[in-house]
Scaffold this motif. Structure first.
Motif, PDB file in Angstrom:
ATOM      1  N   SER A 174       6.736   3.662  -6.872  1.00 35.47           N
ATOM      2  CA  SER A 174       5.852   2.480  -7.030  1.00 35.47           C
ATOM      3  C   SER A 174       6.680   1.520  -8.071  1.00 35.47           C
ATOM      4  O   SER A 174       6.869   2.105  -9.072  1.00 35.47           O
ATOM      5  CB  SER A 174       4.489   2.395  -7.138  1.00 35.47           C
ATOM      6  N   ARG A 216       6.673  11.309   5.605  1.00 39.73           N
ATOM      7  CA  ARG A 216       6.274  12.522   6.700  1.00 39.73           C
ATOM      8  C   ARG A 216       7.096  12.313   7.495  1.00 39.73           C
ATOM      9  O   ARG A 216       7.486  13.526   8.081  1.00 39.73           O
ATOM     10  CB  ARG A 216       4.656  12.115   6.989  1.00 39.73           C
ATOM     11  N   ASP A 265       0.802  -1.290  -0.075  1.00 39.44           N
ATOM     12  CA  ASP A 265      -0.047  -0.032  -0.195  1.00 39.44           C
ATOM     13  C   ASP A 265       0.691   1.357   0.039  1.00 39.44           C
ATOM     14  O   ASP A 265       1.958   1.399   0.972  1.00 39.44           O
ATOM     15  CB  ASP A 265      -0.821   0.036   1.035  1.00 39.44           C
ATOM     16  N   SER A 266       0.620   2.290  -0.711  1.00 37.22           N
ATOM     17  CA  SER A 266       1.395   3.480  -0.896  1.00 37.22           C
ATOM     18  C   SER A 266       1.546   4.086   0.232  1.00 37.22           C
ATOM     19  O   SER A 266       2.428   5.086   0.502  1.00 37.22           O
ATOM     20  CB  SER A 266       0.717   4.112  -2.237  1.00 37.22           C
ATOM     21  N   GLN A 267       0.234   3.868   1.121  1.00 33.92           N
ATOM     22  CA  GLN A 267       0.357   4.687   2.588  1.00 33.92           C
ATOM     23  C   GLN A 267       1.279   4.507   3.327  1.00 33.92           C
ATOM     24  O   GLN A 267       1.987   5.409   4.043  1.00 33.92           O
ATOM     25  CB  GLN A 267      -0.831   4.489   3.110  1.00 33.92           C
ATOM     26  N   ILE A 268       2.070   3.305   3.006  1.00 35.63           N
ATOM     27  CA  ILE A 268       3.423   3.088   4.087  1.00 35.63           C
ATOM     28  C   ILE A 268       4.419   4.056   3.532  1.00 35.63           C
ATOM     29  O   ILE A 268       5.092   4.571   4.256  1.00 35.63           O
ATOM     30  CB  ILE A 268       3.857   1.312   3.686  1.00 35.63           C
ATOM     31  N   GLN A 314       6.387  -0.741  12.543  1.00 34.22           N
ATOM     32  CA  GLN A 314       5.894   0.234  11.831  1.00 34.22           C
ATOM     33  C   GLN A 314       6.651   1.152  11.056  1.00 34.22           C
ATOM     34  O   GLN A 314       7.681   1.381  11.143  1.00 34.22           O
ATOM     35  CB  GLN A 314       5.085   1.143  12.877  1.00 34.22           C
ATOM     36  N   HIS A 351       4.060   7.007   2.205  1.00 33.83           N
ATOM     37  CA  HIS A 351       3.413   8.411   2.676  1.00 33.83           C
ATOM     38  C   HIS A 351       3.993   8.688   4.096  1.00 33.83           C
ATOM     39  O   HIS A 351       4.544   9.713   4.369  1.00 33.83           O
ATOM     40  CB  HIS A 351       2.132   8.594   2.366  1.00 33.83           C
ATOM     41  N   ARG A 352       3.579   7.657   4.882  1.00 34.23           N
ATOM     42  CA  ARG A 352       4.144   7.598   6.485  1.00 34.23           C
ATOM     43  C   ARG A 352       5.373   7.704   6.593  1.00 34.23           C
ATOM     44  O   ARG A 352       6.107   8.371   7.443  1.00 34.23           O
ATOM     45  CB  ARG A 352       3.343   6.255   7.240  1.00 34.23           C
ATOM     46  N   ASN A 404      10.036  -2.975   0.626  1.00 31.47           N
ATOM     47  CA  ASN A 404       9.837  -1.688   0.718  1.00 31.47           C
ATOM     48  C   ASN A 404      11.306  -1.145   1.478  1.00 31.47           C
ATOM     49  O   ASN A 404      11.818  -1.600   2.261  1.00 31.47           O
ATOM     50  CB  ASN A 404       9.014  -1.338   2.007  1.00 31.47           C
ATOM     51  N   LEU A 436       7.847   9.323  -3.753  1.00 34.11           N
ATOM     52  CA  LEU A 436       7.224   8.151  -3.705  1.00 34.11           C
ATOM     53  C   LEU A 436       7.444   7.163  -5.079  1.00 34.11           C
ATOM     54  O   LEU A 436       6.947   7.780  -6.118  1.00 34.11           O
ATOM     55  CB  LEU A 436       5.749   8.079  -3.203  1.00 34.11           C
ATOM     56  N   GLU A 454       6.683   4.323  10.639  1.00 35.17           N
ATOM     57  CA  GLU A 454       7.342   5.332  11.394  1.00 35.17           C
ATOM     58  C   GLU A 454       8.619   5.081  12.052  1.00 35.17           C
ATOM     59  O   GLU A 454       9.246   5.510  12.023  1.00 35.17           O
ATOM     60  CB  GLU A 454       6.233   5.999  12.531  1.00 35.17           C
TER      61      GLU A 454
END
Length: 339
Positions: A224, A207, A198-201, A257, A203-204, A233, A222, A259
């Motif tokens: 892919s 950040r 998931d691309s949210q990984i 996580q 983004h987190r 990852n 980012l 983060e």
């Protein structure tokens, strides 16, 4: 033929790879006992076997003990032969570590060579393909090595499936370098690479790096990987200096996580930025061998690793060099290689 007895208990695969490289370069054979004895899975693993077999093929060597799990290896080199070579780790084993094993012998050969290596290109406990291309290779080129490396396909741990292509020209003699000052920082960029995740990984992760390193949005990237080859990852930070790029990498893990992955990487980057030294810890580990083959050189690093120290003592067994280090300040060590 001259033979050297080596003990591989205290080190990992790096001691074996250094011994293979220098055996090919010097024509000196070796026997290594207790290979990776302190590791949770001691002995030769697939990527180590690939390095052994690659060195044996390039150097027409006589080898005993090249088996999975073997803790003893006898390696007697023959003449190094330039040419086109293809190797595969048959896993996510590191392609870059195999490349680093045979590169020194091939730049001493009498004709150009090309290599295609399949396996992992971005995996923990090994320099990633980006580090080789952006950080390590420029140092070799400054010494006089005519080489190139191209990432053909990403391969993440544990699926592997990546590939890279490298070439090398004969180098009649290497130049001695004195790498002390890295110059002002010109850029800092972060890259989150994702395969089948998931691309949210990403983004987190970005950040956190943006906040910790004070990076603007246009410095956060980012990526892919298409087509994906298994989940993976990799998180990279590249720091540009005058004539030098430092590359730092962390990897996502199941149960950790995003983060936390980013915070660990940010801590490593901050430790480097707190120093004025030229080389990060990982580049420092890898500069010693080519400088020894050049007959000398020196550099500064912000951290002196156990890897560098054990590798230096092994290099001294093959080559007539003295490798020493001295701490100059809290965050700067000076490493000197002398013939």
């Amino acid at each position: 033929m001259e033979m050297i007895e080596l003990d591989g208990e205290a080190g990992g695969g790096q001691l074996l790879r250094t011994a293979l490289s220098l055996s090919l370069c010097t024509g000196i054979g070796f026997t290594m006992e207790r290979i990776r004895a302190r590791r949770s899975r001691p002995g030769l693993m697939r990527q180590h076997l690939t390095a052994v077999r690659a060195a044996a093929e390039i150097g027409q060597a006589d080898v005993t003990g090249a088996e999975l799990g073997s803790m003893r290896l006898r390696f007697v080199p023959g003449p190094v032969t330039a040419g086109d070579y293809r190797f595969s780790t048959s896993s996510a084993g590191s392609t870059t570590l195999v490349l680093q094993t045979v590169w020194p012998a091939l730049w001493q050969a009498d004709a150009p060579s090309r290599l295609w290596i399949e396996g992992g290109t971005h995996n923990p406990m090994a320099p990633c393909a980006d580090f080789i291309a952006d950080t390590y290779l420029p140092a070799l080129q400054a010494m006089g090595v005519g080489a190139s490396v191209e990432l053909l396909k990403h391969g993440f741990y544990p699926a592997g499936g990546g590939s890279l292509h490298a070439s090398v020209q004969p180098a009649s003699a290497l130049r001695r370098l004195a790498l002390h000052a890295r110059g002002d920082t010109s850029s800092i960029e972060a890259f989150a690479m994702l395969s089948a995740l998931d691309s949210q990984i990403g983004h987190r992760e970005l950040r956190v790096l943006g906040k910790e390193l004070g990076l603007d949005a246009d410095a956060l990237h980012l990526r892919s990987i298409k087509p994906p080859v298994g989940p993976g990852n990799a998180l990279l930070v590249k720091i540009g200096h005058a004539g030098h790029v430092a590359t730092f990498t962390a990897y996502g893990q199941r149960g950790v996580q995003a983060e936390q992955v980013a915070l660990k990487l940010a801590h490593e980057v901050k430790a480097y930025l707190a120093s004025t030294a030229y080389a990060c810890e990982h580049l420092a580990d890898q500069l010693v061998l080519p400088m020894a083959l050049a007959g000398g050189g020196e550099f500064t690093t912000h951290r002196l690793s156990d890897h560098l120290q054990s590798n230096a003592r092994l290099i001294e067994k093959f080559l007539p060099v003295d490798i020493r280090w001295q701490q100059q300040s809290e965050h700067v060590w000076r490493v000197v290689v002398e013939s």
